[in-house]
Design a protein around this motif. Sequence first.
Motif, PDB file in Angstrom:
ATOM      1  N   ASP A 214      -0.025  13.524   1.423  1.00 47.62           N
ATOM      2  CA  ASP A 214       0.902  13.248   0.326  1.00 47.62           C
ATOM      3  C   ASP A 214       1.455  11.828   0.415  1.00 47.62           C
ATOM      4  O   ASP A 214       1.634  11.157  -0.616  1.00 47.62           O
ATOM      5  N   ARG A 215       1.740  11.364   1.628  1.00 44.81           N
ATOM      6  CA  ARG A 215       2.215   9.990   1.773  1.00 44.81           C
ATOM      7  C   ARG A 215       1.144   8.992   1.315  1.00 44.81           C
ATOM      8  O   ARG A 215       1.444   8.007   0.639  1.00 44.81           O
ATOM      9  N   GLU A 216      -0.096   9.239   1.715  1.00 45.26           N
ATOM     10  CA  GLU A 216      -1.170   8.329   1.294  1.00 45.26           C
ATOM     11  C   GLU A 216      -1.353   8.374  -0.226  1.00 45.26           C
ATOM     12  O   GLU A 216      -1.563   7.328  -0.862  1.00 45.26           O
ATOM     13  N   THR A 217      -1.265   9.559  -0.812  1.00 45.50           N
ATOM     14  CA  THR A 217      -1.364   9.671  -2.271  1.00 45.50           C
ATOM     15  C   THR A 217      -0.257   8.874  -2.940  1.00 45.50           C
ATOM     16  O   THR A 217      -0.497   8.150  -3.926  1.00 45.50           O
ATOM     17  N   GLY A 218       0.962   8.976  -2.420  1.00 40.17           N
ATOM     18  CA  GLY A 218       2.074   8.217  -2.979  1.00 40.17           C
ATOM     19  C   GLY A 218       1.867   6.719  -2.851  1.00 40.17           C
ATOM     20  O   GLY A 218       2.192   5.947  -3.772  1.00 40.17           O
ATOM     21  N   TYR A 219       1.332   6.283  -1.715  1.00 42.18           N
ATOM     22  CA  TYR A 219       1.039   4.858  -1.516  1.00 42.18           C
ATOM     23  C   TYR A 219       0.017   4.382  -2.541  1.00 42.18           C
ATOM     24  O   TYR A 219       0.201   3.334  -3.190  1.00 42.18           O
TER      25      TYR A 219
END
Length: 365
Positions: A214-219
Motif C-alpha cells: 500500500d505504501r508503494e502504491t501511494g508513492y
Amino acid sequence: MAQAPRSPRRRRPTQVDIARRAGVSQATVSLVISGGAASDQIPEPTRRAVLAAADDLGYSANVAARSLKGGRNRLLGLYTFEPVFPTDQRDFYYPFLLGVEEETAAQGYDLLLFSSVTSGVDRSIYAGGANRLKIADGCVLLGRHVRRAELAALIREDFPFVFIGRREVDDGEVSYVAADYVTATSALVAELVALGHRRILHLRAPDDSEPTRDRETGYRHGIAEARLPADHVLIETLDDPADLSADRIRTLVERHGATALLVEPTEDTRLVEALEEAAHAGGLRFPDDLSLALLGDAPSWTPGLRDWTRYSLPRARMASEAVGQLIELLADPASAPRQLSVPCAFVPGDSIGPAPAAPARGARP
C-alpha cells in the motif's frame, strides 16, 4: 490439643440445583444459562426465575463449556501473531492494546488475551487441529507476519474475527480495519513536490505484506499525480534498516540523483537509531543535505528522538473500530465482511525542506 473437625467442603451448585430451586427442567436452565438463540423461546418470567435461583445459589457458569455448546459468553479475544510485550516494540503495539481494551469494556464485554503455546514465527491459532480462539465469541487479530492458511481456516469455520490492518487471503474475504497508507503516502509525495523536489527515492521493506504494498502504491500514485516522468519512480529495497549508514544513504542519493527520501519505518528502533547515527557520526544534515520523511510512526519513547516529518497511524482508533466491527459481526453473522480504511495524520516535523537549487551530485541531466 485436638483439632476441631473440619466442616465439609461445600459442593458447587449445578444446573440441576437451579432447576429444583426454580421449579423447572434442567433443559430450561441450560437454555437460559447458555444465552444462545434458542433461549429466546423461554418466557420472560421463567428466565427471571432461573437467573434468580442461579444468583441465590452462587452458580458460576463454565465459560468454556458454554462456548463449546454454541452459547455466547460476552467474551472477546485478542490474538497477536507476534509477541506484544518485547521492549523494542512496546510503543508500537501499546495503542492497539489500549484501544481494544477500552472499546471492549465500553461495549460491556470482557477481554481475553491469547498468548501462544509456541513462540516467535511458530505461533499458531490452532493446537492439535483445534481452534483455540473458540473460547471467545469472536476475536480481534493483530500482527505483521500472519499465517494466511489460518485466516482462511477461520473463514471456513465462520468464526467471527476482525484484523487490525489490511490482510488478504486467496479463498475468502477478511474483515479488517486498516490505516490508509495509500492516501497518506501520496500526500507526502505531494508535500515534497510542493517544496520543489522532483527525484524522490522510496526505500521499502523487503517483504510483500499489504502495508508495504500500500505504501508503494501511494508513492506511485503521488508521482503520477504530480505528472512527473515515469523514470522518476525511484524505489529501492531496504533489507535491514540498521544498515542505513551515512555512506549508504549518500550512495543511494548519488545513484538516483535524489533530493528526498521516503522511508518505511520498522516497529522497533533499528531505523531511527541508524538515522540518528547517520546524522551525528556521519555528518548528514536533515533537511539541509537531504529531506527525509517516514511513512509511519517511529517509536516515540526512543531517547533523543528528533521530530521526523511523517504521518501517524491512528492505532487506538483502528483498534476501537475493529472491536466495533466484531460486535456487529456477532450481531449479524450472515453479513458480508466489513472493511474500513482510517485516515492517517500528517506530522510536519523538521526533516524536510525546500529542494536544493542545483541537482544533487550524480543526478541525471
